[in-house]
Structure formats: structure tokens, C-alpha cells
Motif scaffolding. Structure first.
Motif, mmCIF file in Angstrom:
data_model
loop_
_atom_site.group_PDB
_atom_site.id
_atom_site.type_symbol
_atom_site.label_atom_id
_atom_site.label_comp_id
_atom_site.label_asym_id
_atom_site.label_seq_id
_atom_site.Cartn_x
_atom_site.Cartn_y
_atom_site.Cartn_z
ATOM 1 N N ALA A 57 1.985 49.812 38.655
ATOM 2 C CA ALA A 57 3.049 50.562 37.970
ATOM 3 C C ALA A 57 2.856 52.060 38.178
ATOM 4 C CB ALA A 57 3.049 50.223 36.492
ATOM 5 N N ASP A 58 3.940 52.753 38.505
ATOM 6 C CA ASP A 58 3.874 54.200 38.692
ATOM 7 C C ASP A 58 3.935 54.944 37.360
ATOM 8 O OD1 ASP A 58 3.759 53.951 41.459
ATOM 9 O OD2 ASP A 58 5.951 53.853 41.629
ATOM 10 N N LYS A 59 4.761 54.402 36.452
ATOM 11 C CA LYS A 59 4.983 55.084 35.179
ATOM 12 C C LYS A 59 5.487 54.080 34.149
ATOM 13 C CE LYS A 59 7.982 58.672 33.184
ATOM 14 N NZ LYS A 59 9.078 59.629 33.488
ATOM 15 N N ILE A 60 5.031 54.233 32.920
ATOM 16 C CA ILE A 60 5.529 53.412 31.815
ATOM 17 C C ILE A 60 6.428 54.302 30.970
ATOM 18 C CG2 ILE A 60 4.916 51.950 29.858
ATOM 19 C CD1 ILE A 60 3.979 50.896 32.568
ATOM 20 N N ASP A 61 7.722 54.044 31.026
ATOM 21 C CA ASP A 61 8.711 54.917 30.392
ATOM 22 C C ASP A 61 9.117 54.371 29.023
ATOM 23 O OD1 ASP A 61 10.606 56.767 29.843
ATOM 24 O OD2 ASP A 61 11.778 56.471 31.670
ATOM 25 N N LEU A 62 8.968 55.196 27.982
ATOM 26 C CA LEU A 62 9.339 54.801 26.610
ATOM 27 C C LEU A 62 10.696 55.360 26.196
ATOM 28 C CD1 LEU A 62 5.967 55.313 24.677
ATOM 29 C CD2 LEU A 62 6.749 53.328 25.960
ATOM 30 N N THR A 63 11.446 55.889 27.144
ATOM 31 C CA THR A 63 12.704 56.567 26.801
ATOM 32 C C THR A 63 13.638 55.661 26.010
ATOM 33 O OG1 THR A 63 12.546 57.920 28.796
ATOM 34 C CG2 THR A 63 14.696 57.787 27.728
ATOM 35 N N GLU A 64 13.834 54.428 26.450
ATOM 36 C CA GLU A 64 14.757 53.523 25.762
ATOM 37 C C GLU A 64 14.268 53.202 24.353
ATOM 38 O OE1 GLU A 64 16.431 50.196 27.983
ATOM 39 O OE2 GLU A 64 15.428 50.965 29.761
ATOM 40 N N PHE A 65 12.967 53.013 24.207
ATOM 41 C CA PHE A 65 12.405 52.718 22.891
ATOM 42 C C PHE A 65 12.570 53.909 21.950
ATOM 43 C CE2 PHE A 65 8.379 52.386 20.251
ATOM 44 C CZ PHE A 65 8.900 51.431 19.387
ATOM 45 N N LEU A 66 12.279 55.107 22.459
ATOM 46 C CA LEU A 66 12.419 56.310 21.636
ATOM 47 C C LEU A 66 13.876 56.555 21.259
ATOM 48 C CD1 LEU A 66 9.950 58.646 23.580
ATOM 49 C CD2 LEU A 66 9.552 57.525 21.386
ATOM 50 N N THR A 67 14.777 56.293 22.193
ATOM 51 C CA THR A 67 16.218 56.447 21.914
ATOM 52 C C THR A 67 16.667 55.464 20.836
ATOM 53 O OG1 THR A 67 16.590 57.127 24.208
ATOM 54 C CG2 THR A 67 18.520 56.421 22.938
ATOM 55 N N PHE A 68 16.173 54.245 20.911
ATOM 56 C CA PHE A 68 16.513 53.231 19.913
ATOM 57 C C PHE A 68 16.052 53.672 18.521
ATOM 58 C CE2 PHE A 68 15.361 49.582 17.358
ATOM 59 C CZ PHE A 68 16.503 48.803 17.407
ATOM 60 N N LEU A 69 14.820 54.186 18.429
ATOM 61 C CA LEU A 69 14.298 54.633 17.134
ATOM 62 C C LEU A 69 15.070 55.844 16.620
ATOM 63 C CD1 LEU A 69 10.414 54.356 17.675
ATOM 64 C CD2 LEU A 69 11.926 52.774 16.470
ATOM 65 N N ASP A 70 15.474 56.715 17.528
ATOM 66 C CA ASP A 70 16.212 57.917 17.136
ATOM 67 C C ASP A 70 17.583 57.560 16.571
ATOM 68 O OD1 ASP A 70 16.498 60.711 16.915
ATOM 69 O OD2 ASP A 70 17.705 60.743 18.751
ATOM 70 N N LYS A 156 6.256 62.534 21.042
ATOM 71 C CA LYS A 156 7.531 62.318 20.354
ATOM 72 C C LYS A 156 7.466 61.085 19.464
ATOM 73 C CE LYS A 156 12.513 62.106 21.137
ATOM 74 N NZ LYS A 156 13.612 62.085 22.131
ATOM 75 N N LEU A 157 6.804 60.033 19.944
ATOM 76 C CA LEU A 157 6.644 58.822 19.135
ATOM 77 C C LEU A 157 5.820 59.130 17.889
ATOM 78 C CD1 LEU A 157 7.059 55.750 18.902
ATOM 79 C CD2 LEU A 157 4.927 55.450 20.173
ATOM 80 N N HIS A 158 4.796 59.955 18.042
ATOM 81 C CA HIS A 158 3.962 60.359 16.907
ATOM 82 C C HIS A 158 4.796 61.117 15.876
ATOM 83 C CE1 HIS A 158 0.948 62.834 14.760
ATOM 84 N NE2 HIS A 158 0.131 61.799 14.969
ATOM 85 N N GLN A 159 5.686 61.987 16.342
ATOM 86 C CA GLN A 159 6.556 62.748 15.438
ATOM 87 C C GLN A 159 7.540 61.842 14.711
ATOM 88 O OE1 GLN A 159 8.469 65.560 18.018
ATOM 89 N NE2 GLN A 159 6.624 66.810 18.307
ATOM 90 N N MET A 160 8.161 60.962 15.459
ATOM 91 C CA MET A 160 9.203 60.109 14.880
ATOM 92 C C MET A 160 8.640 59.152 13.829
ATOM 93 S SD MET A 160 11.402 59.265 18.334
ATOM 94 C CE MET A 160 12.797 58.547 17.501
ATOM 95 N N LEU A 161 7.401 58.711 14.025
ATOM 96 C CA LEU A 161 6.788 57.794 13.060
ATOM 97 C C LEU A 161 6.080 58.537 11.934
ATOM 98 C CD1 LEU A 161 5.358 55.118 15.533
ATOM 99 C CD2 LEU A 161 7.461 55.020 14.196
ATOM 100 N N GLU A 162 6.083 59.878 12.005
ATOM 101 C CA GLU A 162 5.588 60.741 10.931
ATOM 102 C C GLU A 162 4.153 60.388 10.523
ATOM 103 O OE1 GLU A 162 8.462 60.278 7.840
ATOM 104 O OE2 GLU A 162 10.000 61.448 8.872
#
Length: 697
Positions: A57-70, A156-162
């Protein structure tokens, strides 16, 4: 959503979307609270992001997960509550202090412990973070893909989960408290190990001065006390105490580096090596943890929390890594072993005509002894005894012969590759450490290889040329004296064993090559051990020996021991390996045996005489051809294994063989005769002066 969880069944794979998963378990009705296993949902959630092949794997992208949480604050809130409940007051100081760090100086015990833990992992108490990590990130490759997640996405995930700051308080079981407890424990362990007698013996330069580890421990305790009392609970990078701590840490690293460097003077045991390696690992661990006490800006608070989380996952994933442990534990020892064999091997590399013909004379002497050994072995084969008795008799025959060759200063051709390979690797290493064009370095290596090759060539010629006629003369003499041809019954079997197409001669020659390699290792091990235990000095100053034999004789014996004992022992064990292989094979029901070029030459003479010179031309051809093939395999296996070990011990990439091979081939095309005879001019070139045999200059 593009992210899917695969649930395996007997027939199909059912795709579940992340949205469906979140809706089922993290809706506003707190569905996650009704799960029997509180970690099961987190395990399933991580599975969404775990790739099938982490290394590809070149990169593990969390964009969709972060967008869902947002876009779904209720789900985000429930997920945050769930994760905080799992992580609440979870102790993790043991993960920092123990994971991936040597737990015992017993090498074999540590290997067994890690292998066993791979099959049946240790399961700590449920109130520890290690238990959570074991259950969620249970694959050793998990850290590979976790590190491929962009750091800003983790922030960003750390921020969103406070999750908040790790510097809020220092109460027991909080993140900062666990971190400082871990650093304190590591420091205390380091200080204890560094004060052991065997470790201090490696650094006599520190005698009479305060240990840097003591000052380091005091400074760290003062800093931790300040962090606990001050608000906010952190330091800045400009803090004078923190800067002083880094200075002490650097001094501790220099202490360990000096101890490792002194191993060339004093030798080193596996136990001391493991002690120093453990101290080094602990110092590296502290160096990684120190920045977590530092906050220079507001963003550092969040970044440090994320860094610490990733670091804990990494430590837990690599805690049972066997390959890395063996590599780190054996590199220095293999370096010391090959360093000794490199010094010994330098004497087997001929530079000029005088050395070349001296090698021929010594190898003729070795062939003389081998010819005698061939006759003795044939006579011993007629003794009616057990497998053990046969192994003992053959082993003593070989051992006494090899030791005699060694003590008389004669040469056994196949003993040299294990020694000269280390000398070649050292020359390449020293070429890298000097300035100059890489083509010059590889060219100098090719010149040295040509000298090694011709030294082996003339040694082979000398051994074979003498072993054959001596064996023939001795078997003829026995028949003249006793009227009995001792090879009549076995000549056909002897001749078949030499043939590479009618027997497993190639495989058996490879076994002999392995034993040649092992004998070189034993040589280096014994030399390193005696150096570390100061055996030479202890013999020299032994009061009873000095009183009994006098100081001069005791000194001469000590000097003889220092120069000869390692070679004496390695030749003894080489003889045992050679003499017992066939008996071990018979006991195990395996076709094991050894084939050695010098003995093959002598046996060829015995077979020809045993047949009363009625050997067919084809059988004679395969016999002569077999001698050459056996010699080539002996040399290739022994030299290849030794060169690989020498390369590894000096951290030289195996890929450099491409350039080395190319340089050797180029040199062969220009000067092919230099691979068989000394053709160099007396005056050395500038390249040779710069890169060849720097230890002799």
C-alpha cells in the motif's frame, strides 16, 4: 462509502459499508453499550482500514472516514465516548519500558521467548493498554499501514474525537504520569546494567570519574519533579535543565559506543554484548520519549499526543520481532570474529613471486600430510567397530592431521577461503571509508581478489600434486612390505564416490565447504573469547607457572597460546566434523558424507592402484573431473558463506556484489594471468597504496 468491511463466510464475502456499521453501533441510542465484548467494535472498525498487503500500500487515506464523522456529529460523539471509555486509565508504562527491548541477556532464552510469544502471545491484564493493542492491532505488520496514514489526518481525527491534552494533569494512570514513570524505570534499569563489572571492564577510560548514567538519572528525576509541580505540566526546548539532560544522554551514548569500540582491544562475550545492546536500546527509547515533554507551541500539544499513540502501536507490534533481535545481537560478534579471520587471512594472500612460491611449498607440505591421512583412513575403515567408534577413529585421524599441518606452517587449500573472504570484505569496507572514486575502490578490490584467487589456485595445485603421488607411493610400499594391496576391495567404491555424476559428490563437497566455514567461525570465536577473558595475560602472570617453569618459558607459552590456540581448536573441530559426518548420516538413515579436494586426489591414487591400473578411460575421466568439481564446490561454499557473513558484519550491502563482480570481470579480461600467477610490477600503483592492505602499512 468506498471503505468496506469483509465478513468471511463459507461461500461468499459480504460487503458492509462504514455508514451501515456506524449506524448499527454508534447511533444516538448508544448501541455500542449492548455489545458483550467492548473491544469487538474497535477491532471491526480497524479492519475497515487494514489493507490486505500492508507493504504494498502506498497510502492509507482516512478522508472518507473523516468526512463521514464531520457530517454526522452524533456518530462522532458516540464514537468518542466509546473510545474514551476503552482507553480510560489504561496503564501503558510497561509497553514503553519492555516492548521491543531485550528482557534477558541470555541470547537463546530471548529467542525462545519471542518465538513462543509469536505463536501464543502474552496477554496482559485487561486494565492495560497493551491488552487493547494486542486485541486490536494483533498483526505485527499493522504498524506498517498505520504509519502510511498522513499525519495531518491523524491530527484531525484526534481533534474531532476531542481527546484533549496529555498535559492536563499528572494524576496516577494518566498519560503523562505513565510516560514519566516509564522514563524513570528505564533510567534506573540503565544505571544498574551500566555498573556491572563486565560492562565497566570494557571502558577503563571511565575509571575514577563519575558515571554519566548517575548524573543522567539525577537530572531526569529533577525534571520530572518540576513537571509534576509546575503548571502547565511540560517544558520548552530552551529549558536549561532539558538541554543539560540531552548532554548527559549524549555522554551515556558515548559510553556505550566506547565499550563497543573497545571490543577490538578486549574482545567481547555474548553476555556483555547483550547488556550493552539493551542499554543502547533503552537510551534510544528515551531519546524518542524526551520530545513528548516539550511544548513550544499550541500545535505541539496535539502533535505529541498523536506521536505517542503511534509510537505505542509500533512498540507493541515489534515487541516479538525475532529477525531484528538476532541481527542486532550477532552483528558486533560476527564483526569481531571476521576481524580476527581477516587478520589471519591476510597471510594467505600472495603479493609477489616469493610469497607465491612459499605458498606452493607450504601447500606441498599440506598435500604430504593429506596423502598420509588417506592411507590411515583406508586402514581404519577395515577396523570392525560401531558407528561411534568409526566416527571417533576418523575424527582423530583428520584432527591430528589438520593440527599437524597447522603447527608445521603448511597450507590446506580449502581452509583459506573462510579467512581470505573476511580480508576482502575488510578491504572493501576500508575502501569506502576513504576518499576516492568508487571505480578505483572496486578496481582495487578486483586486484586483491585476483591475488586471493591465485593464492587459492597454487594452494590447490600444491595439495593435489603432492597428495596423489604420496598416497600412491605409500600404498605401493605397503604392498611391497606386507604383500597385500589394501585398496583391492574398495577401489571401485572409492572411485565412484569421487565422480560427480555417479554419486552425491557435489552435495558432499558442499557439506565439506560448510564445515570449512564453521571452522573459520570457531577460529574467530575462540580468539575473541580468549581476548575478552585475558587468557594470554593470565597465563603470562600465573604465579605457579612462573615459579615452576620460570618467567621466560611461561611468557613463551603464553605467546604460543595467543598465536596458535584458536587455530589449534578450529582444526581439531574441523577434523571432528569431517570424520563424524558419515557415521551421523548412517545413524539418521541419510546419505551424508564429505568430499574434500585434497583427499579426493589421494583417494583417486588409491583407487587406481587398488584396481591394479585397470581403470577405464571413462572412469578415470570422471575421477579427475570429480576432483576439480569437488575443489570448486569446497571453495565456492566456504568462500560464499564467509563473504556473506563478513559483508553483514560490516553493514556492506549485498547489492554491492554487482559492482564488485563487474570490476573483477573487467580486471580478468585485461589481466587474466594475474589470477593464476603474480604478474604485477614491483612498484605499487597509487590505487593499490591507497586501498590495499592498509593494516600492513
Amino acid at each position: 462509502m468506498g471503505i468496506r468491511l469483509y465478513s468471511k463466510t463459507k461461500k461468499t464475502k459480504v460487503k458492509r459499508s462504514l455508514a451501515t456499521f456506524m449506524l448499527q453501533h454508534f447511533n444516538d441510542k448508544e448501541g455500542w453499550m449492548f455489545n458483550e465484548d467492548d473491544l469487538e467494535l474497535l477491532i471491526d472498525l480497524v479492519q475497515f482500514f487494514r489493507p490486505e498487503h500492508p507493504h504494498r500500500a502506498d497510502k492509507i487515506d482516512l478522508t472518507e472516514f473523516l468526512t463521514f464523522l464531520d457530517h454526522n456529529p452524533n456518530f462522532r460523539k458516540e464514537l468518542a465516548v466509546y473510545l474514551k471509555q476503552i482507553l480510560h486509565q489504561k496503564k501503558f508504562n510497561r509497553t514503553i519500558t519492555d516492548a521491543g527491548i531485550l528482557q534477558d541477556v541470555d541470547f537463546l532464552f530471548e529467542v525462545r521467548r519471542r518465538l513462543y510469544a509469536k505463536v501464543l502471545p502474552n496477554q496482559p491484564q485487561r486494565d492495560t493498554l497493551e491488552f487493547v493493542l494486542n486485541q486490536v492491532f494483533y498483526l505485527s505488520s499493522d504498524i506498517v499501514w498505520v504509519k502510511k496514514i498522513p499525519f495531518e489526518q491523524l491530527q484531525k481525527l484526534h481533534q474531532m474525537l476531542e481527546f484533549g491534552s496529555i498535559y492536563e494533569n499528572v494524576e496516577p494512570f494518566t498519560a503523562l504520569s505513565e510516560l514519566m514513570n516509564a522514563m524513570t524505570l528505564i533510567t534506573q534499569r540503565i544505571g544498574g546494567r551500566a555498573m556491572e563489572t563486565d560492562v565497566l571492564k570494557m571502558v577503563p577510560e571511565y575509571d575514577g570519574i563519575e558515571s554519566p548514567f548517575t548524573a543522567f538519572e539525577k537530572e531526569l528525576l529533577m525534571i520530572e519533579e518540576r513537571i509534576k509541580l509546575d503548571v502547565p505540566h511540560f517544558l520548552t526546548s530552551e529549558d536549561l535543565s532539558y538541554r543539560q539532560l540531552l548532554v548527559f544522554h549524549k555522554q551515556c551514548e558515548e559510553f556505550v559506543d566506547k565499550a563497543f569500540k573497545n571490543s577490538s582491544k578486549y574482545g567481547i562475550s555474548l553476555r556483555v554484548n547483550q547488556n550493552l545492546l539493551r542499554i543502547r536500546q533503552q537510551l534510544v527509547r528515551l531519546k524518542v520519549l524526551f520530545p513528548l515533554m516539550i511544548v513550544d507551541s499550541g500545535t505541539d500539544i496535539e502533535e505529541n499526543a498523536v506521536k505517542m499513540s503511534v509510537q505505542l502501536i509500533e512498540y507493541n507490534c515489534y515487541k516479538n520481532n525475532v529477525r531484528k533481535f538476532i541481527s542486532e545481537s550477532t552483528q558486533l560478534l560476527s564483526y569481531e570474529i571476521t576481524q580476527h579471520t581477516a587478520k589471519t587471512g591476510g597471510h594467505y594472500i600472495t603479493e609477489n613471486h616469493r610469497e607465491y612460491f612459499r605458498m606452493l611449498r607450504n601447500s606441498l607440505g599440506g598435500g604430504l600430510i593429506v596423502g598420509i591421512l588417506c592411507i590411515v583412513k583406508l586402514l581404519l575403515s577395515k577396523v570392525d567397530t560401531s558407528y561411534f567408534g568409526q566416527a571417533f577413529l576418523y575424527s582423530m585421524n583428520y584432527s591430528i592431521g589438520f593440527i599437524t599441518i597447522f603447527l608445521l606452517g603448511f597450507a590446506l587449500a580449502t581452509k583459506q577461503p573462510a579467512l581470505t573472504a573476511a580480508a576482502l570484505a575488510r578491504a572493501l569496507e576500508e575502501g569506502h571509508s576513504k576518499e576516492g572514486h568508487s571505480s578505483q575502490k572496486y578496481g582495487a578490490f578486483a586486484i586483491l581478489f585476483a591475488r586471493v584467487f591465485r593464492s587459492q589456485f597454487i594452494a590447490f595445485v600444491g595439495n593435489v600434486a603432492m597428495a596423489f603421488p604420496i598416497s600412491l607411493f605409500l600404498i605401493w610400499s605397503i604392498e611391497q612390505i606386507f604383500g597385500y594391496n589394501i585398496a583391492t576391495a574398495k577401489w571401485e567404491h572409492i572411485l565412484t564416490d569421487i565422480s560427480p555424476v555417479h554419486s552425491l559428490a557435489i552435495f558432499h563437497a558442499a557439506i565439506a565447504g560448510l564445515f570449512l566455514f564453521l571452522s573459520g567461525i570457531i577460529n574467530g570465536v575462540v580468539s575473541n573469547r580468549d581476548k575478552h577473558n585475558q587468557v594470554y595475560y593470565r597465563i603470562q602472570e600465573h604465579p605457579l607457572l612462573k615459579k615452576t617453569f620460570g618467567k621466560k618459558r611461561t611468557l613463551r607459552f603464553a605467546s604460543w597460546y595467543e598465536k596458535r590456540w584458536a587455530g589449534f581448536i578450529s582444526n581439531f573441530w574441523f577434523g571432528v566434523f569431517m570424520g563424524s559426518t558419515a557415521s551421523v548420516g548412517l545413524f539418521l538413515g541419510l546419505n551424508l558424507d564429505i568430499r574434500h579436494i585434497s583427499f579426493a586426489s589421494g583417494n583417486l591414487a588409491l583407487a587406481i592402484y587398488g584396481s591394479e591400473f585397470h581403470v577405464t578411460n571413462m572412469m578415470l575421466f570422471w575421477g579427475i573431473f570429480g576432483v576439480g568439481v569437488i575443489g570448486f564446490i569446497n571453495f565456492s561454499v566456504s568462500f560464499g558463506l564467509s563473504l556473506g557473513l563478513a559483508f553483514r558484519s560490516r553493514a556492506i550491502s549485498i547489492f554491492e556484489l554487482r559492482f564488485v563482480t563487474s570490476a573483477i570481470w573487467s580486471h580478468f579480461k585485461h589481466k587474466p594471468m594475474s589470477f593464476f600467477f603474480p604478474t604485477e610490477r614491483k612498484l605499487k600503483t597509487e590505487v593499490e597504496e591507497k586501498y590495499l592492505k592498509p593494516d600492513e602499512k
